[in-house]
Design a protein around this motif. Structure first.
Motif, mmCIF file in Angstrom:
data_model
loop_
_atom_site.group_PDB
_atom_site.id
_atom_site.type_symbol
_atom_site.label_atom_id
_atom_site.label_comp_id
_atom_site.label_asym_id
_atom_site.label_seq_id
_atom_site.Cartn_x
_atom_site.Cartn_y
_atom_site.Cartn_z
ATOM 1 N N UNK A 94 0.857 -1.199 0.000
ATOM 2 C CA UNK A 94 0.000 0.000 0.000
ATOM 3 C C UNK A 94 0.888 1.243 0.000
ATOM 4 N N UNK A 95 0.534 2.240 -0.810
ATOM 5 C CA UNK A 95 1.333 3.461 -0.891
ATOM 6 C C UNK A 95 2.398 3.410 -1.982
ATOM 7 N N UNK A 96 2.623 2.250 -2.543
ATOM 8 C CA UNK A 96 3.547 2.100 -3.668
ATOM 9 C C UNK A 96 2.731 2.126 -4.953
ATOM 10 N N UNK A 97 3.376 2.486 -6.061
ATOM 11 C CA UNK A 97 2.716 2.410 -7.366
ATOM 12 C C UNK A 97 2.872 0.991 -7.897
ATOM 13 N N UNK A 98 1.746 0.279 -8.061
ATOM 14 C CA UNK A 98 1.815 -1.073 -8.615
ATOM 15 C C UNK A 98 1.885 -0.962 -10.137
ATOM 16 N N UNK A 99 3.085 -1.085 -10.663
ATOM 17 C CA UNK A 99 3.330 -0.968 -12.094
ATOM 18 C C UNK A 99 2.760 -2.196 -12.806
#
Length: 188
Positions: free
Chosen positions: A157-162
């Motif tokens: 959570x809070x990361x960009x899921x590429x």
């Protein structure tokens, strides 16, 4: 340097997700967690990354060190390290952890993921591929750890899921199982 060190030394090709990630991730400091004999680490080094390759198996590290020595690779450092200790001491632009987490104690995985995240530079990437065990697709192998549905994405959570999927795939030994596959970018 040989065009394909993996082929030259009889290693499997780099994991397809590592190859795919290299289309997007710019070379920088990379960590190959659970490197075994170095198929991904060698590929990353050939793509211009400065790579630390870690594994708990001394003979795998020795084999990779032998390749490094024979090829004069100054951008690849094999190190004996138990990833379950969750004690990284360097920040990386790219951390690859492919088909590795399922071999460590389930009680340690949360700490390992937190350690990976903490030691990823802002704008850097984590690549994870790990077996899953779900009601609709039970894992046919008895790994110490498997992800449940949505568990890996929830941990980021809070990361960009590429890239993220939970698709059925085939292991190198032919076993078919569901994998959580994620390439995530650490947001500022």
């Amino acid at each position: 340097m040989s065009a394909d060190l993996n082929q030259k030394y009889g290693l499997n090709p780099a994991h397809s997700e590592v190859v795919s990630a290299c289309q997007l991730v710019k070379p920088g400091l990379a960590l190959d967690m659970g490197c075994s004999t170095g198929r991904n680490a060698l590929y990353l080094a050939q793509q211009g990354f400065t790579v630390t390759a870690v594994d708990i198996n001394p003979s795998a590290i020795q084999q990779l060190q032998s390749v490094v020595d024979q090829e004069g690779l100054d951008t690849l450092t094999p190190r004996l390290y138990d990833i379950a200790e969750a004690g990284l001491d360097t920040d990386y632009d790219f951390i690859a952890c492919t088909v590795t987490l399922m071999f460590i104690d389930a009680a340690k995985v949360e700490a390992v993921l937190a350690d990976m995240q903490q030691h990823t530079c802002v704008g850097g990437y984590n690549l994870i591929v790990c077996a899953m065990d779900t009601l609709d697709y039970p894992c046919p192998m008895n790994f110490p750890f498997t992800f449940g549905e949505g568990q890996l994405s929830a941990a980021y959570k809070g990361w960009d899921l590429v890239k993220y999927n939970e698709d059925v795939g085939t292991m190198h030994n032919g076993a078919r199982l569901r994998f959580a596959t994620m390439l995530a970018r650490k947001a500022a």
